[in-house]
Design a protein around this motif. Structure first.
Motif, PDB file in Angstrom:
ATOM      1  N   CYS A 143       0.590  -0.922   0.268  1.00 48.23           N
ATOM      2  CA  CYS A 143       0.053  -0.193  -0.216  1.00 48.23           C
ATOM      3  C   CYS A 143       1.095   1.025   0.299  1.00 48.23           C
ATOM      4  O   CYS A 143       2.136   1.046   0.790  1.00 48.23           O
ATOM      5  CB  CYS A 143      -0.763   0.533   1.004  1.00 48.23           C
ATOM      6  SG  CYS A 143      -2.068   1.571   1.207  1.00 48.23           S
TER       7      CYS A 143
ATOM      8  N   CYS B  76       0.432   4.212   1.242  1.00 47.64           N
ATOM      9  CA  CYS B  76       0.325   5.606   1.894  1.00 47.64           C
ATOM     10  C   CYS B  76       1.872   4.768   2.896  1.00 47.64           C
ATOM     11  O   CYS B  76       2.213   3.842   3.208  1.00 47.64           O
ATOM     12  CB  CYS B  76      -1.466   5.099   2.864  1.00 47.64           C
ATOM     13  SG  CYS B  76      -1.070   3.088   3.891  1.00 47.64           S
TER      14      CYS B  76
ATOM     15  N   GLY C 199      -1.121   4.161   7.187  1.00 45.68           N
ATOM     16  CA  GLY C 199      -2.070   3.046   7.104  1.00 45.68           C
ATOM     17  C   GLY C 199      -3.552   4.185   6.196  1.00 45.68           C
ATOM     18  O   GLY C 199      -3.792   5.393   7.058  1.00 45.68           O
ATOM     19  N   CYS C 200      -4.878   3.739   6.217  1.00 48.06           N
ATOM     20  CA  CYS C 200      -5.454   4.232   4.858  1.00 48.06           C
ATOM     21  C   CYS C 200      -6.071   2.980   4.281  1.00 48.06           C
ATOM     22  O   CYS C 200      -6.206   2.178   5.351  1.00 48.06           O
ATOM     23  CB  CYS C 200      -4.609   4.194   3.688  1.00 48.06           C
ATOM     24  SG  CYS C 200      -4.495   3.725   2.336  1.00 48.06           S
TER      25      CYS C 200
ATOM     26  N   CYS D 229      -5.532  -0.525   3.153  1.00 45.36           N
ATOM     27  CA  CYS D 229      -4.644  -1.580   3.937  1.00 45.36           C
ATOM     28  C   CYS D 229      -5.249  -1.781   5.714  1.00 45.36           C
ATOM     29  O   CYS D 229      -6.229  -2.716   5.583  1.00 45.36           O
ATOM     30  CB  CYS D 229      -3.360  -1.085   3.967  1.00 45.36           C
ATOM     31  SG  CYS D 229      -2.816   0.640   4.873  1.00 45.36           S
TER      32      CYS D 229
ATOM     33  N   LYS E  20       0.260   0.396  10.795  1.00 40.20           N
ATOM     34  CA  LYS E  20       0.553   0.181   9.498  1.00 40.20           C
ATOM     35  C   LYS E  20       2.176   0.071  10.025  1.00 40.20           C
ATOM     36  O   LYS E  20       2.084  -1.507   9.404  1.00 40.20           O
ATOM     37  CB  LYS E  20       0.875   1.393   8.536  1.00 40.20           C
ATOM     38  CG  LYS E  20       0.672  -0.184   7.206  1.00 40.20           C
ATOM     39  CD  LYS E  20       1.204   1.274   6.692  1.00 40.20           C
ATOM     40  CE  LYS E  20       1.025   0.517   4.725  1.00 40.20           C
ATOM     41  NZ  LYS E  20       1.293   1.764   3.908  1.00 40.20           N
TER      42      LYS E  20
HETATM   43 ZN   LIG Z   1      -2.285   2.504   3.025  1.00 39.74          ZN
END
Ligand SMILES: [Zn+2]
Lengths: 436, 785
Positions: free
Chosen positions: B751, B753, B756-757, B760, B772
């Protein structure tokens, strides 16, 4: 862990499945029933002495209901037989008074000529009590009530399956009884009882005698003839209003399935006493009702004995059946009725019969009467307009009569107005052509 | 500008650097010639002539094999691609038998009404040309009452759906005596759609169907068709409880196809936000249609159909006089309009159509050239079915799958080998789930009394019958159990939904006239209709004044506020029984039976656009308990402590990992995301993670929040069946643990990012900034050296 424990765990305390939540609804239903019961008792001030009570010892079936076990090669079951003698009174009549319904009249009512040549002695009255009203293969007709005339007496014979295993024997016995008869008489049997019995014959892999038999279903003519003055066309309603029958402590129909389930579990005949009586009275009422209906057809010209509204409905019913001759005679008497609704209601169809017969003078007389009685009678005015336009070719008269109505249009609905205006314009145009 | 052909368009796209960067895979599927076989000797000459006149001079090899097996009396499941002539595989044997024995009856079962109608058209055509007196009827909820009797007695082929079979036909089987006494074939199309809860019900409906057939002395042959899944034979055998012959080599010729997986570019790296999938979809559609390349787009929601259609209509307005040059198509459009659109597509007067999956299932719209899928349709099987709408017989075709921003879509486009290799999708059913089984035993008893020694399902039938007898719905006499209740059991449960109860939403804005505006299923009502919630419908906001669970009503009023509400739920899982256990890199992996407790304790008010928390509210709703099956794994503290993360970071990491695991599990199970649920806690149910006002908290009881973890309990991640009693997902997840963890690792690692997003580990504001990073560390540990 047992399946039972697993199940109760799955559906748990606050579980959200249909199973668990059906219960409160059933509880509500029970509560409702209790409330209705209480209300009914309070109103009638009759507490039937045989109301089942939980605290009492179970009463054997043969004690609670007059009858005995029948043993056949196909198994046993319970049967209750009663005889109503010719002089016994049922509602407004004695049994002998309804022992001889006119079969040609029955043929008129059903539209099947075959009944004309049959004898009422060969008719089998039939009504079932079942474990539910939803239909489908899981609905069980546990009590099959039969009735027939022997001389001036009326015999009822109720076949009762004390549990599911006795059904086979009951059905075979029913087939034997039916094979000695020529036709069936029911109330809503076409849609319900006979359909259900057909299902049961298939499930028991036995031959279905009933489905092919000629069948007088009293529901349809009764609904046509009496519904105009009753809140519904149920047999119990017709019975009390038309036949003068008063039932005391009758078990309400919706309670009957539960009575049978209670009987299955507790073997207490008191649960069934009222159910047998309810079914027996239904059968006798059908016999009385058949006579009432056939009399109405037979004596349709004798206005003094019957409700004129019923006669009008009957005349319309016969007219629809294509029995012009009989309905013509009935309408001709009914226009003399002192009840204005009946007289008016008869004038319209009668005028149409006259019109078809090209008896113009008679038809015009009726239209004029109708228009005179009600200057907004659009039916009469349109017919008159058509008559002047096409028969006598008096266009002016036609224009005038339509204009008269249009000027008073306050009472007319939009569709009528539009159609009248259209007719009016066409007449004016036609008149102008003629002038040229 | 000169128009380009599809191959020129493709060449141009591949040379476009930006397009290439976003296309995670471009695969060419070669054309193949197909293999053919002559009609078998036994096929009726008239039938053969009618088919030959239609241009079918010989059969595809799979068709010939299929009808041969059926001719020999075998039950079959046919797995072949879209447009490979599967309908002939059942129409030939059925029509043949009816010509030979005119009393023959067949049932055709389709999962949806639209599909049933389509198949009717085809079989009607054949019958017309045969000039034979063969009657086919559709029997469903829309069939008028007066037509029903004729259908029951006369229909040679009755086309219906499992719901109707369940509630309308089997409970009235005596009315269908003619059908059941002569029933030779049962055709089951789209077999793969009968999975999960629905499939578990349908398996029981088949048990009842076979039971009724036995009563009438029949043993019909089942002819099934399925899209490509990993276990078609096993699934068919589970569903029908018979030996089934699998036919999965298609003899149909195939045109060349280019399949592109496309991931929209990242527009905000920090938050990991990608461009909306609608943007590239709109541009590609515009370009393709502008070049007169007939294109179909599939979106995952009705709303997106309307939005994309509007975009395209705006683009073509003025350029093309015909307003129908591009059009929408979805459930809810009137049948006449649908027929018109289908005709327009066949005649090429319509060059672009945007649809939900209503078109997915086989309505004849001719040969389109390109297919754009806006969002992953949820299963690989339906992705291929949708892609199959383009290029039935044309020279070349294109299919593009554009990923949306969720873990499932991202996994698919970022792992092309997973998508293009042999299907990883297993269909599962658990017909012996006690609740489902019990319900169908009731329905079966209504249909025919049960006899001592009879079999129904894999549980002890006699014990279940005794249970129902005790409950008072069955009555036993002479070793037979009879239905002894007033109600109609088939009406109690719908085959498709988990709960039969709904909550009605009543709009009380106008005090004079209360209006019902929606129905919400029982489970969702707790999180969307609690007191104080903002309920959204058709862009209108409603404030929930009162949720009355007893009367199953929620009273709402129209409002206009700048926030929405998000319910704070806690879920607590306690292990009852473990069925199986394995240890991998010191992680304990298990599956078994659990008790799940769920409760909504409050809600957050979240501002639109900024997503700030602007308030909280308390909710007092009863907790809901459920026993179900779960798969779980336990991470010992020794291992976690060695990662050198704080306790809170570990919790965030686990939460992020579980978010992703939940989505990937649903994907592998071919199930809706709501059919499985998750929880982080310990096996005893002593503590579990729940969202607090600002951050997730760890607690020992719902009332006493405590934000420390006790070393005595090792953290455990649960993924459980969201259906009482379970649907059989858990064992499958347990078996595929390694595959799952690898997929989760791959989604989070790839991912783009930073912290974290939603693609994911979940929305940054909910999982915390270290989610993340920590999740990856935990996953690496789990996967071992
Ligand atoms: Zn992400």
């Amino acid at each position: 862990m047992s399946l039972k424990d697993r199940l109760s765990r799955l559906v748990g305390d606050a579980a959200t499945t249909g199973e668990a939540k059906a219960d409160p609804r059933q509880a509500t239903m029970r509560e409702l029933r209790d409330r209705i019961d209480t209300l009914m008792r309070r109103r009638e001030r009759i507490i039937p002495p045989n109301t089942p009570r939980a605290s009492r010892d179970a009463v054997p079936l043969g004690v609670a209901v007059a009858g005995e076990e029948v043993r056949t090669p196909h198994g046993k079951f319970f049967m209750s037989r009663t005889i109503l003698n010719a002089d016994d009174v049922y509602g407004y009549r004695r049994v002998r008074d309804f022992a001889c319904p006119s079969m040609p009249a029955a043929a008129f009512l059903t539209g099947h000529q075959a009944f004309t040549d049959m004898s009422i002695k060969d008719g089998l009255f039939l009504d079932t009590e079942t474990t539910g009203l939803s239909g489908g293969t899981g609905t069980f007709p546990f009590l099959i009530g039969l009735g027939w005339f022997e001389e001036d007496s009326f015999i009822t014979c109720q076949l009762f399956a004390r549990d599911f295993s006795e059904e086979g024997a009951v059905l075979r016995y029913l087939s034997e009884m039916a094979s000695g008869k020529e036709f069936l008489v029911t109330f809503n049997g076409k849609a319900y009882d006979i359909n259900l019995l057909t299902t049961r014959f298939i499930l028991n892999r036995s031959h279905d005698m009933l489905a092919g038999m000629p069948h007088i279903d009293l529901l349809h003519p009764s609904r046509r003839i009496f519904a105009h003055r009753l809140e519904n066309a149920r047999l119990s309603t017709i019975e009390s209003h038309i036949l003068g029958v008063r039932r005391e402590g009758d078990v309400p129909g919706f309670e009957i399935p539960q009575r049978y389930f209670d009987w299955l579990r507790q073997n207490d005949g008191m649960f069934l006493k009222d159910v047998f009586e309810h079914n027996r009275l239904d059968i006798i009422s059908m016999a009385s009702l058949l006579k009432y209906l056939t009399d109405l057809v037979e004596n349709s010209i004798e206005m003094e004995n019957y409700h004129h509204g019923d006669l009008l409905k009957l005349a319309l019913f016969l007219h629809e059946r294509g029995d012009v001759e009989r309905s013509l005679r009935m309408f001709e008497s009914l226009i003399m009725s002192p009840l204005p609704d009946v007289a008016t209601g008869a004038r319209r169809p009668l005028s149409i019969i006259y019109k078809k017969m090209r008896r113009w003078d008679d038809a015009v007389k009726l239209w004029l009467t109708l228009a005179h009685a009600d200057q907004h009678d659009i039916f009469a005015i349109e017919e008159l307009a058509k008559f002047y336009e096409h028969q006598t070719r008096e266009l002016e008269k036609a224009v005038e009569i339509v204009r008269g109505l249009l000027e008073n249009r306050g009472h007319l609905n939009e569709i009528h107005c539009t159609s009248l205006e259209y007719r009016y314009k066409r007449l004016l145009y036609k008149a102008s052509l003629k002038e040229k | 500008m000169a128009r380009v052909s599809l191959s020129e368009w493709l060449a141009r796209a591949e040379n476009d650097r930006r397009f290439r960067e976003n296309a995670t895979a471009i695969r060419y599927i070669d054309a193949s010639d197909g293999s053919f076989a002559p009609y078998p000797q036994w096929v009726n000459p008239l039938l053969q002539e009618v088919l030959t006149d239609r241009g079918i001079t010989k059969l595809y090899s799979h068709q010939a094999r299929a009808i041969e097996f059926v001719h020999q009396g075998r039950d079959i499941v046919l797995v072949t691609p879209t447009a490979s002539g599967k309908t002939l595989c059942y129409n030939i044997p059925v029509l043949q038998r009816i010509i030979e024995e005119p009393e023959t009856r067949a049932i055709y079962l389709f999962p949806t009404k639209a599909l049933a109608n389509d198949q009717m058209t085809e079989v009607h055509g054949l019958i017309r040309e045969l000039k034979a007196n063969i009657k086919t009827f559709t029997y469903d909820g829309d069939t008028p009452d007066d037509a029903r009797q004729a259908i029951r007695k006369q229909g040679n082929v009755v086309v219906t759906n499992p719901d109707m079979l369940h509630a309308g036909i089997l409970p009235h089987h005596t009315k269908w005596q003619k059908l059941f006494s002569n029933l030779k074939y049962v055709v089951v199309d789209e077999l793969h759609t009968y999975r999960g809860v629905f499939g578990s019900h349908v398996t029981n409906v088949f048990r009842r169907l076979k039971r009724i057939c036995r009563f009438y002395g029949q043993d019909p042959i089942f002819i099934c068709c399925s899209a490509t899944v990993a276990n078609p034979k096993e699934h068919a055998e589970n569903l029908l409880e018979k030996d089934i012959v699998l036919i999965d080599e298609s003899g149909a010729p195939r045109s060349a196809k280019t399949f592109i997986l496309y991931n929209p570019p990242v527009v905000n790296r920090e938050l990991g936000i990608r461009q909306s999938a609608m943007t590239p979809a709109r541009n590609m559609m515009n370009d393709l249609i502008g070049n007169r390349i007939q294109t179909i787009a599939f979106t995952t929601s009705r709303l997106n159909v309307e939005v994309l259609t509007k975009y395209l209509k705006d683009m073509f307005r003025g350029r093309i006089p015909d307003d129908h040059y591009v059009t929408g198509y979805r459930g809810g459009y009137l049948p006449n309009l649908r027929r018109e659109i289908e005709k327009g597509l066949r005649e090429k007067s319509i060059m672009g159509v945007v649809s939900t999956n209503a078109l997915e299932l086989g309505i004849d719209i001719g040969d389109l050239e390109a297919c754009i899928m806006v969002g992953y349709p949820g299963t690989i099987a339906s992705t291929w079915q949708q892609a199959g709408r383009a290029g039935r017989r044309t020279g070349e075709s294109l299919a593009v799958l554009i990923a949306k921003s969720n873990p499932m879509d991202q996994f698919i486009v970022e792992n092309p080998d997973y998508f293009f290799a042999r299907s990883p999708e297993y269909c599962r059913v658990n017909p012996d789930n006690l609740l489902i089984l019990l319900h169908h035993i009731k329905s079966a008893a209504f249909e025919l009394p049960f006899e001592e020694g009879e079999m129904f399902g894999k549980e002890d039938l006699m014990e279940l019958l005794a249970y129902l007898e005790e409950k008072g719905v069955l009555h036993r006499v002479d070793q037979r159990w009879h239905w002894a209740a007033e109600n109609y059991p088939a009406d109690e449960v719908s085959l498709r939904t988990i709960s039969t109860e709904n909550v009605v939403v009543v709009d009380t804005t106008d005090t004079g006239s209360h209006r019902v505006i929606a129905e919400v299923d029982w489970e969702s009502a707790f999180t969307t209709l609690h007191d104080g919630a903002i309920y959204m419908m058709e862009s209108q906001q409603y404030h929930v004044d009162l949720l009355d669970l007893e009367r199953k009503k929620a009273y709402v009023k129209k409002v206009d506020v700048d926030y929405y509400t998000d319910a704070m739920n806690y879920t607590n899982v306690k292990v009852i029984d473990d069925f199986d256990k394995k240890i991998k890199n010191d992680i304990i992996i298990e599956h078994g039976e659990v008790q799940v407790t769920r409760k909504v304790v409050g809600y957050k008010k979240i501002k639109f656009y900024t997503s700030e928390n602007v308030g909280y509210g308390d909710v007092d709703l009863p907790q809901r308990d459920m026993h179900t099956t779960s798969y779980w794994f336990t991470l010992p503290w020794d291992l976690l402590n060695a990662l050198q993360l704080t306790r809170l970071d570990i919790v965030d990491g686990l939460a992020g990992l579980t978010y992703c695991l939940h989505h990937i599990s649903a994907m592998l199970l071919m199930s809706d995301i709501r059919d499985v649920d998750w929880c982080i806690g310990d096996k005893s149910g002593e503590w579990y993670v729940r969202p607090g006002n600002n951050r997730r908290v760890i607690t020992t009881s719902p009332t006493k929040p405590v934000s420390v973890m006790d070393n005595a309990y090792d953290p455990t991640v649960f993924i459980f069946d969201a259906y009482p009693g379970g649907i059989g997902f858990s064992e499958n997840l347990f078996d595929r643990h390694d595959e799952l963890i690898k997929a989760v690792r791959s989604v989070i690692a790839s991912c783009p990012c930073e912290h974290g997003c939603p693609m994911c580990v979940g929305p940054l504001l909910e999982v915390g900034p270290s989610a993340k990073h920590s999740a990856l560390k935990i996953l690496d540990m789990m996967m071992g050296p």
